[in-house]
Write an enzyme that holds these catalytic residues in place. Structure first.
Site, mmCIF file in Angstrom:
data_model
loop_
_atom_site.group_PDB
_atom_site.id
_atom_site.type_symbol
_atom_site.label_atom_id
_atom_site.label_comp_id
_atom_site.label_asym_id
_atom_site.label_seq_id
_atom_site.Cartn_x
_atom_site.Cartn_y
_atom_site.Cartn_z
ATOM 1 C CB SER A 47 34.962 52.237 70.841
ATOM 2 O OG SER A 47 34.873 53.611 70.530
ATOM 3 C CE1 TYR B 254 56.645 30.406 33.526
ATOM 4 C CE2 TYR B 254 57.890 31.706 31.931
ATOM 5 C CZ TYR B 254 57.411 31.525 33.212
ATOM 6 O OH TYR B 254 57.685 32.453 34.179
ATOM 7 C CD GLN C 190 58.682 36.465 37.901
ATOM 8 O OE1 GLN C 190 59.548 35.745 37.426
ATOM 9 N NE2 GLN C 190 58.828 37.774 37.999
ATOM 10 C CG HIS D 193 13.263 34.850 54.300
ATOM 11 N ND1 HIS D 193 13.518 34.953 52.947
ATOM 12 C CD2 HIS D 193 12.533 33.725 54.462
ATOM 13 C CE1 HIS D 193 12.938 33.931 52.316
ATOM 14 N NE2 HIS D 193 12.344 33.159 53.222
ATOM 15 C CG ASN E 106 33.799 47.578 68.455
ATOM 16 O OD1 ASN E 106 32.613 47.626 68.785
ATOM 17 N ND2 ASN E 106 34.581 48.641 68.389
ATOM 18 C CD GLU F 278 33.167 44.179 62.985
ATOM 19 O OE1 GLU F 278 32.050 44.646 63.171
ATOM 20 O OE2 GLU F 278 34.214 44.750 63.365
ATOM 21 C CE LYS G 280 30.877 50.521 69.394
ATOM 22 N NZ LYS G 280 29.862 50.138 68.439
HETATM 23 N N1 ARG Z 1 60.564 33.236 38.054
HETATM 24 C C1 ARG Z 1 59.939 32.539 36.989
HETATM 25 C C2 ARG Z 1 58.478 32.241 37.332
HETATM 26 O O1 ARG Z 1 58.135 32.385 38.437
HETATM 27 C C3 ARG Z 1 60.655 31.254 36.715
HETATM 28 C C4 ARG Z 1 60.483 30.730 35.344
HETATM 29 C C5 ARG Z 1 61.179 31.607 34.384
HETATM 30 N N2 ARG Z 1 61.203 31.058 33.076
HETATM 31 C C6 ARG Z 1 61.460 31.784 32.019
HETATM 32 N N3 ARG Z 1 61.423 31.227 30.883
HETATM 33 N N4 ARG Z 1 61.696 33.076 32.132
HETATM 34 O O2 ARG Z 1 57.660 31.906 36.514
#
Ligand code: ARG
Length: 483
Positions: free
Chosen positions: A291, A331, A336, A164, A299, A304, A297
């Site tokens: 400072s 996907y 991305q 504490h 720092n 930090e 000072k």
């Molecule tokens: N630049 C894309 C990424 O980073 C690559 C994959 C793109 N694939 C697609 N089907 N558009 O995810």
């Protein structure tokens, strides 16, 4: 944006599109200005893929050789800074592939056989991250080594341990530092664990469903070093999962967040310790700033900032984990957005670790391997602080227990003695024996041994305790582990 560049891009898919992208949309969807950082992994993955395509007879040996030559040249161009990155070519993958085709013609167009950018990018990120993890593990070990070195020099230095933020019991400064070594050792374990799941091969999953070509995925995995400790190739075994999940990046960022949380706790202590009210340590001037208005000072900017940057890394964890949530298989372009947080996490942790190694341990002389200029410890200030706040009160209670007093009664007795000493403004050890005996007749002259800082620390001789013998044992264990 020239029309040529737009044409170059529309060639990457097909003539299906009748309208060029607006410049804003192009900038919005492009990733080349950050994902070009993956170029080495991208080329490494393409080399392995092409070599396998040729070995399987999917492309000719000549095409394989041409691709190899072209990719080598591209690597040189990128390294030399002469490679021309084009926004219109969207990402690192299309940029490299377009240049390859420019260099080696049709062979370049055959590289993408049995592959999609979906399994390509997942492979690139994994390869890149795997190597970065190796670098971070090395740094974490160096930081542990630096802490152990400083600990070794301060086994008999005593400071107040706090709970504490109230003075609790005296502890060895070495013991305190070794607490951080334990934390960073677990961080190292976590990174090794994440590395195992990162080092698995998506290539061969193609867009999402696998591919019709007779690929040899295990060969590619071996070429890329995606193998386990027994040398067995490690493949992602479901194509939908392989191209879409970024859990490896999320768990890496979680492990990185914990590293930063540990760094942040250490930073907080350094900041307290170097404040005038504590005066326990001094950081070398190269880690502090003055400072602009208060000339006295110094720092602690570096600790930090490290504490501040912890928020940034934890933020990246939140960003990545939220990115994944709600994505249907397989996907999606959302993914991305995995790169910038991941890159920034790696950069932040790497720089932080490097600075802390130097700040704690000092700079290493390349000739002798010795470090100098690290943390300076003010032993007197630490011990003076430990003598305040009745840090040995528990020791008086334990002393009474050894004389046969039940612990709860001993606790009560000591509380009364502390109240008395506090009223006089002195420590328990400063009270005359007769005074102490008024609180319990079992108290004898040997009590003063129990009330010293050294006596208190030495008495805590259980495994993992702060007694010098235990601390030495842990230092030896860490030394053996860190090599
Ligand atoms: N630049 C894309 C990424 O980073 C690559 C994959 C793109 N694939 C697609 N089907 N558009 O995810």
């Amino acid at each position: 944006m020239s029309h040529n560049q737009l044409d170059a891009k529309s060639q990457a898919w097909s003539a299906l599109f009748s309208e060029p992208m607006s410049e804003l949309v192009q900038r919005y969807t492009a990733s080349v200005f950050f994902d070009r950082r993956l170029w080495k992994a991208d080329i490494q993955g393409s080399l392995a893929h092409a070599e396998m395509l040729a070995a399987q007879g999917i492309i000719s040996a000549q095409d394989g050789a041409d691709i190899h030559r072209g990719l080598q040249q591209i690597a040189q161009e990128i390294e030399a800074g002469t490679f021309e990155w084009k926004l219109a070519l969207e990402d690192v993958h299309l940029n490299i592939e377009a240049r390859l085709t420019q260099l080696v013609g049709d062979a370049g167009k055959r590289l993408h056989t049995g592959r999609s950018r979906n399994d390509q990018v997942a492979t690139d990120v994994r390869l890149w991250l795997r190597d970065e993890i190796d670098g971070l593990i090395a740094l974490l070990r160096e930081l542990q080594g630096a802490l152990v070195e400083v600990a070794e020099r301060h086994i008999d230095v005593i400071l107040p341990g706090f709970t504490h933020l109230q003075v609790a019991q005296p502890v060895s400064f070495a013991h305190h530092l070794l607490a951080y070594v334990e934390m960073f050792a677990r961080d190292e374990e976590r990174l090794r664990d994440v590395r195992r799941r990162t080092n698995r091969l998506p290539l061969g999953s193609a867009a999402l469903a696998g591919t019709t070509y007779p690929l040899d995925r295990e060969r590619v995995a071996r070429t890329l070093g995606m193998v386990d400790d027994d040398g067995q190739p490690q493949l992602c075994l479901n194509s939908l999962d392989a191209v879409s999940d970024r859990d490896f990046a999320i768990e890496f960022t979680a492990a990185a967040s914990l590293i930063m949380v540990h760094i942040s706790r250490l930073s907080e202590e350094l900041i307290l310790w170097m404040s005038q009210n504590f005066g326990f340590v001094r950081l070398a001037d190269r880690f502090t700033t003055g400072s602009s208005i208060m000339p006295q000072k110094k720092n602690p900017d570096v600790p930090e900032l490290a504490r501040g940057k912890t928020g940034r890394v934890v933020g990246h964890l939140m960003g990545l984990i939220t990115l994944m949530k709600g994505q249907p298989l397989a996907y999606n372009k959302d993914n991305q957005e995995d790169k910038e947080p991941l890159f920034d996490t790696v950069d932040t942790v790497r720089d932080t670790l490097r600075i802390f190694i130097d700040m704690i341990g000092g700079e290493r002389d390349p000739a002798t391997g010795e470090r100098s200029g690290g943390l300076t410890v003010n032993r007197e200030a630490m011990e003076a602080a430990a003598r305040k706040g009745f840090a040995t009160a528990t020791d008086l209670a334990d002393y009474l227990v050894r004389k046969g007093v039940p612990f709860r009664d001993a606790h009560e007795t000591v509380a009364a003695a502390v109240r008395h000493a506090a009223g006089l403004g002195v420590d328990l050890a400063d009270l005359p024996l007769a005074d102490l005996q008024r609180f319990h007749p079992a108290i004898e002259a040997d009590v003063f041994q129990a009330l010293t800082l050294q006596g208190s620390v030495q008495a805590r001789n259980t495994v993992g305790g702060t007694a010098p013998e235990q601390v030495r044992r842990q230092i030896a264990r860490h030394r053996a582990r860190l090599g």
